[in-house]
Design an enzyme around this catalytic site. Sequence first.
Site, PDB file in Angstrom:
ATOM      1  N   CYS A 146     -52.451 -59.876 -65.031  1.00 30.65           N
ATOM      2  CA  CYS A 146     -53.567 -59.495 -64.376  1.00 30.65           C
ATOM      3  C   CYS A 146     -54.818 -59.604 -65.459  1.00 30.65           C
ATOM      4  O   CYS A 146     -54.650 -60.273 -66.515  1.00 30.65           O
ATOM      5  CB  CYS A 146     -53.634 -58.041 -63.829  1.00 30.65           C
ATOM      6  SG  CYS A 146     -53.393 -56.592 -65.199  1.00 30.65           S
TER       7      CYS A 146
ATOM      8  N   HIS B 187     -37.595 -54.950 -81.456  1.00 32.64           N
ATOM      9  CA  HIS B 187     -37.580 -53.481 -81.492  1.00 32.64           C
ATOM     10  C   HIS B 187     -37.444 -52.877 -80.119  1.00 32.64           C
ATOM     11  O   HIS B 187     -36.619 -51.800 -79.977  1.00 32.64           O
ATOM     12  CB  HIS B 187     -38.796 -52.882 -82.279  1.00 32.64           C
ATOM     13  CG  HIS B 187     -38.816 -53.151 -83.380  1.00 32.64           C
ATOM     14  ND1 HIS B 187     -39.637 -52.264 -84.326  1.00 32.64           N
ATOM     15  CD2 HIS B 187     -37.914 -54.032 -84.142  1.00 32.64           C
ATOM     16  CE1 HIS B 187     -39.456 -52.708 -85.624  1.00 32.64           C
ATOM     17  NE2 HIS B 187     -38.801 -53.999 -85.612  1.00 32.64           N
TER      18      HIS B 187
HETATM   19  C1  RB5 Z   1     -59.034 -56.996 -61.154  1.00 31.73           C
HETATM   20  O1  RB5 Z   1     -60.420 -56.951 -61.053  1.00 31.73           O
HETATM   21  C2  RB5 Z   1     -58.624 -56.201 -62.504  1.00 31.73           C
HETATM   22  O2  RB5 Z   1     -58.837 -54.973 -62.242  1.00 31.73           O
HETATM   23  C3  RB5 Z   1     -57.070 -56.439 -62.629  1.00 31.73           C
HETATM   24  O3  RB5 Z   1     -56.904 -57.631 -62.807  1.00 31.73           O
HETATM   25  C4  RB5 Z   1     -56.583 -55.754 -63.842  1.00 31.73           C
HETATM   26  O4  RB5 Z   1     -57.044 -55.916 -64.959  1.00 31.73           O
HETATM   27  C5  RB5 Z   1     -55.998 -54.213 -63.700  1.00 31.73           C
HETATM   28  O5  RB5 Z   1     -55.645 -53.446 -64.519  1.00 31.73           O
END
Ligand code: RB5
Length: 147
Positions: free
Chosen positions: A63, A96
């Site tokens: 993400c 680990h």
């Molecule tokens: C998206 O804007 C962002 O919040 C997501 O990709 C992530 O970083 C969330 O933890």
Amino acid sequence: MKIALASDHAGYELKEAIKEYLTEHEIIDFGTGSTEPMDYPDTGFKAAEAVAKGDCERGILICGSGLGMSIVANKVKGIRAALCHSVELARLSRQHNDANILILQGRFMSKYLAKDIIKIWLSTEFSEGRHINRINKIKKYERKPQD
Ligand code: RB5
């Protein structure tokens, strides 16, 4: 190796770059399919469950920050997900922690660093020894009835 791959919109471009890089592995892509904003739990849980069930041996989740996917993946029983922003952390997460999911940062990491991290993460074995007892304590906690 069969690898579950997932991202949200902020990790999409890095996910696509990783797919091109991992040609020697079987990749199961759980999405997302574009940079259109979406919610990371929608793809993250599916990929983490595939690893937990044994359908995939490892997973790579991305993400923007790596934080949301870390929280999601570590909610799934049997998952040990590690957010790694360096090659050394990737190595340690395998040696680990026997991490079975690698978390990467779509907004804070170049694709070149990501590839270096993945290369080490996929090729490093769990050290076992004193670390086995620690992993077993995590597994024992997971078996405890929850309120
Ligand atoms: C998206 O804007 C962002 O919040 C997501 O990709 C992530 O970083 C969330 O933890």
